[in-house]
Design a protein around this motif. Structure first.
Motif, PDB file in Angstrom:
ATOM      1  N   PHE A 219     123.647  36.614  59.301  1.00 20.71           N
ATOM      2  CA  PHE A 219     124.969  37.246  58.545  1.00 20.71           C
ATOM      3  C   PHE A 219     125.593  38.387  59.307  1.00 20.71           C
ATOM      4  CE2 PHE A 219     123.118  34.531  55.278  1.00 20.71           C
ATOM      5  CZ  PHE A 219     124.079  33.803  54.895  1.00 20.71           C
ATOM      6  N   SER A 220     126.910  38.637  59.318  1.00 24.31           N
ATOM      7  CA  SER A 220     127.206  39.981  59.673  1.00 24.31           C
ATOM      8  C   SER A 220     128.355  40.171  59.076  1.00 24.31           C
ATOM      9  CB  SER A 220     127.678  39.772  61.334  1.00 24.31           C
ATOM     10  OG  SER A 220     128.352  40.649  61.633  1.00 24.31           O
ATOM     11  N   LYS A 221     128.676  41.595  58.488  1.00 22.09           N
ATOM     12  CA  LYS A 221     129.444  42.170  57.528  1.00 22.09           C
ATOM     13  C   LYS A 221     130.008  43.509  58.143  1.00 22.09           C
ATOM     14  CE  LYS A 221     130.449  43.727  52.872  1.00 22.09           C
ATOM     15  NZ  LYS A 221     131.803  43.147  52.966  1.00 22.09           N
ATOM     16  N   LEU A 222     131.334  43.348  58.069  1.00 18.35           N
ATOM     17  CA  LEU A 222     131.990  44.846  58.444  1.00 18.35           C
ATOM     18  C   LEU A 222     132.138  45.564  57.336  1.00 18.35           C
ATOM     19  CD1 LEU A 222     133.408  45.513  61.251  1.00 18.35           C
ATOM     20  CD2 LEU A 222     135.690  44.625  60.119  1.00 18.35           C
ATOM     21  N   VAL A 223     131.336  46.850  57.590  1.00 18.06           N
ATOM     22  CA  VAL A 223     131.564  47.812  56.618  1.00 18.06           C
ATOM     23  C   VAL A 223     132.986  48.456  56.611  1.00 18.06           C
ATOM     24  CG1 VAL A 223     130.359  49.760  55.520  1.00 18.06           C
ATOM     25  CG2 VAL A 223     129.095  47.816  56.431  1.00 18.06           C
ATOM     26  N   ASN A 224     133.316  48.845  58.008  1.00 22.78           N
ATOM     27  CA  ASN A 224     134.410  49.762  57.888  1.00 22.78           C
ATOM     28  C   ASN A 224     134.914  49.492  59.512  1.00 22.78           C
ATOM     29  OD1 ASN A 224     132.888  51.398  59.910  1.00 22.78           O
ATOM     30  ND2 ASN A 224     132.410  52.762  57.840  1.00 22.78           N
ATOM     31  N   GLU A 225     135.900  50.174  60.353  1.00 18.34           N
ATOM     32  CA  GLU A 225     136.329  49.792  61.548  1.00 18.34           C
ATOM     33  C   GLU A 225     135.179  49.948  62.727  1.00 18.34           C
ATOM     34  OE1 GLU A 225     139.702  51.532  64.336  1.00 18.34           O
ATOM     35  OE2 GLU A 225     139.273  52.494  62.417  1.00 18.34           O
ATOM     36  N   HIS A 226     134.177  50.713  62.230  1.00 21.97           N
ATOM     37  CA  HIS A 226     133.123  50.765  63.318  1.00 21.97           C
ATOM     38  C   HIS A 226     131.919  50.267  63.022  1.00 21.97           C
ATOM     39  CE1 HIS A 226     136.100  53.297  65.341  1.00 21.97           C
ATOM     40  NE2 HIS A 226     136.236  54.124  64.302  1.00 21.97           N
ATOM     41  N   LEU A 227     131.486  50.004  61.697  1.00 21.19           N
ATOM     42  CA  LEU A 227     130.119  49.890  61.349  1.00 21.19           C
ATOM     43  C   LEU A 227     130.157  48.436  60.814  1.00 21.19           C
ATOM     44  CD1 LEU A 227     127.486  51.118  60.922  1.00 21.19           C
ATOM     45  CD2 LEU A 227     128.025  51.873  58.942  1.00 21.19           C
ATOM     46  N   ARG A 228     128.919  47.861  61.240  1.00 18.46           N
ATOM     47  CA  ARG A 228     128.812  46.548  60.748  1.00 18.46           C
ATOM     48  C   ARG A 228     127.283  46.316  60.404  1.00 18.46           C
ATOM     49  NH1 ARG A 228     131.110  41.346  61.624  1.00 18.46           N
ATOM     50  NH2 ARG A 228     132.795  42.311  63.084  1.00 18.46           N
ATOM     51  N   VAL A 229     127.071  45.478  59.396  1.00 19.16           N
ATOM     52  CA  VAL A 229     125.592  45.301  58.908  1.00 19.16           C
ATOM     53  C   VAL A 229     125.256  43.675  59.354  1.00 19.16           C
ATOM     54  CG1 VAL A 229     124.040  44.884  56.854  1.00 19.16           C
ATOM     55  CG2 VAL A 229     125.811  46.931  56.891  1.00 19.16           C
ATOM     56  N   GLU A 230     124.149  43.700  59.947  1.00 18.66           N
ATOM     57  CA  GLU A 230     123.572  42.378  60.319  1.00 18.66           C
ATOM     58  C   GLU A 230     122.484  42.103  59.632  1.00 18.66           C
ATOM     59  OE1 GLU A 230     123.517  43.142  64.552  1.00 18.66           O
ATOM     60  OE2 GLU A 230     125.826  42.568  64.797  1.00 18.66           O
TER      61      GLU A 230
END
Length: 260
Positions: A219-230
């Motif tokens: 899973f990969s979720k975009l938190v904001n323009e620069h940060l992603r949780v994997e």
């Protein structure tokens, strides 16, 4: 990993990964690009004997031909892997990727590579390694989900015959673009490897044969323009006619990716 009594042992680790990939062309109307990338990876384990800390570095440069329905990318690369500060492998070679758009939603892809590996700790593993395979990718649905089916053939020619192998790996990957800026990837792969010699000098079988099933969910979720949780889970089940390579493994990963 295995401890001194050859029993299963859990290990907690932390990793750091950085990648920069660039493309440049002299003329905005040209189909030719100069491409290159550098990457680094470091993995530390909290406490584990024997240690399995790993350092990886890579640099590559090449050319890319790209138009609306075709892309061919060929790069020369140099890589190095360092384990525990005393076991290293240096790699030099070529790799290529090709994508042809049969339609706007159906793509034929090819991947291939040829490299020389110099194994400092075990020079018998040094030699030529190669891989090649076609893949078919289709996009579908309003959210532009994807499905990719393909197969890879790979092998080696090493200094010591018992490390030479020939393998094939069919695989299937599903990609889903979910709500809330979330992506999910599900992969399943089966590989068969035939070695020209036994797994060890004391091996009773004349040849080693491995059969592996591997599946993963990421899973990969975009938190904001620069940060992603994997986050992801991978399961590997390896069967071999040698007990040394008969194992199963669960691997769970959680990370943060910063894009700029």
């Amino acid at each position: 990993t295995l401890d001194s009594r050859y029993t299963e042992k859990e290990s907690l680790g932390v990793y750091f990964h950085a990648l920069a990939d660039a493309a440049w062309r002299a003329d905005v109307e040209s189909d030719w690009w100069v491409v290159g990338d550098v990457a680094g990876y470091q993995r530390w384990y909290e406490s584990n004997e024997p240690q399995r800390d790993l350092t990886y570095g890579r640099g590559a440069m090449g050319l890319r031909y790209a138009r609306s329905d075709l892309m061919i990318d060929i790069r020369a690369k140099a890589e190095t892997l360092l384990e525990n500060g005393d076991s290293s492998v240096n790699i030099y070679g070529l790799e290529s990727t090709g994508v042809f758009a049969l339609t706007s939603n159906l793509h034929l892809m090819t991947r291939a590579g040829l490299e020389h590996r110099s194994d400092i700790a075990n020079r018998d593993r040094s030699g030529t390694y190669w891989w090649a395979g076609p893949y078919l990718r289709r996009y579908f649905g309003e959210a532009n989900h994807s499905i990719m089916l393909g197969a890879k053939v790979y092998g080696s020619q090493t200094r010591e015959e018992r490390y030479e192998f020939l393998g094939i790996e069919p695989s299937l990957t599903l990609g889903f673009n979910l709500p809330w800026e979330t992506q999910m990837y599900v992969t399943a792969a089966v590989s068969n490897e035939d070695y020209r010699g036994p797994a060890s000098l004391l091996g009773q079988d004349s040849d080693r044969h491995d059969h592996q099933f591997r599946t993963s969910v990421f899973f990969s979720k975009l938190v904001n323009e620069h940060l992603r949780v994997e986050a992801g889970w991978q399961y590997t089940d390896n069967h071999s006619n040698s007990d040394l390579y008969d194992y199963d493994q669960h691997q769970i990963m959680l990370g943060l990716a910063f894009h700029f």
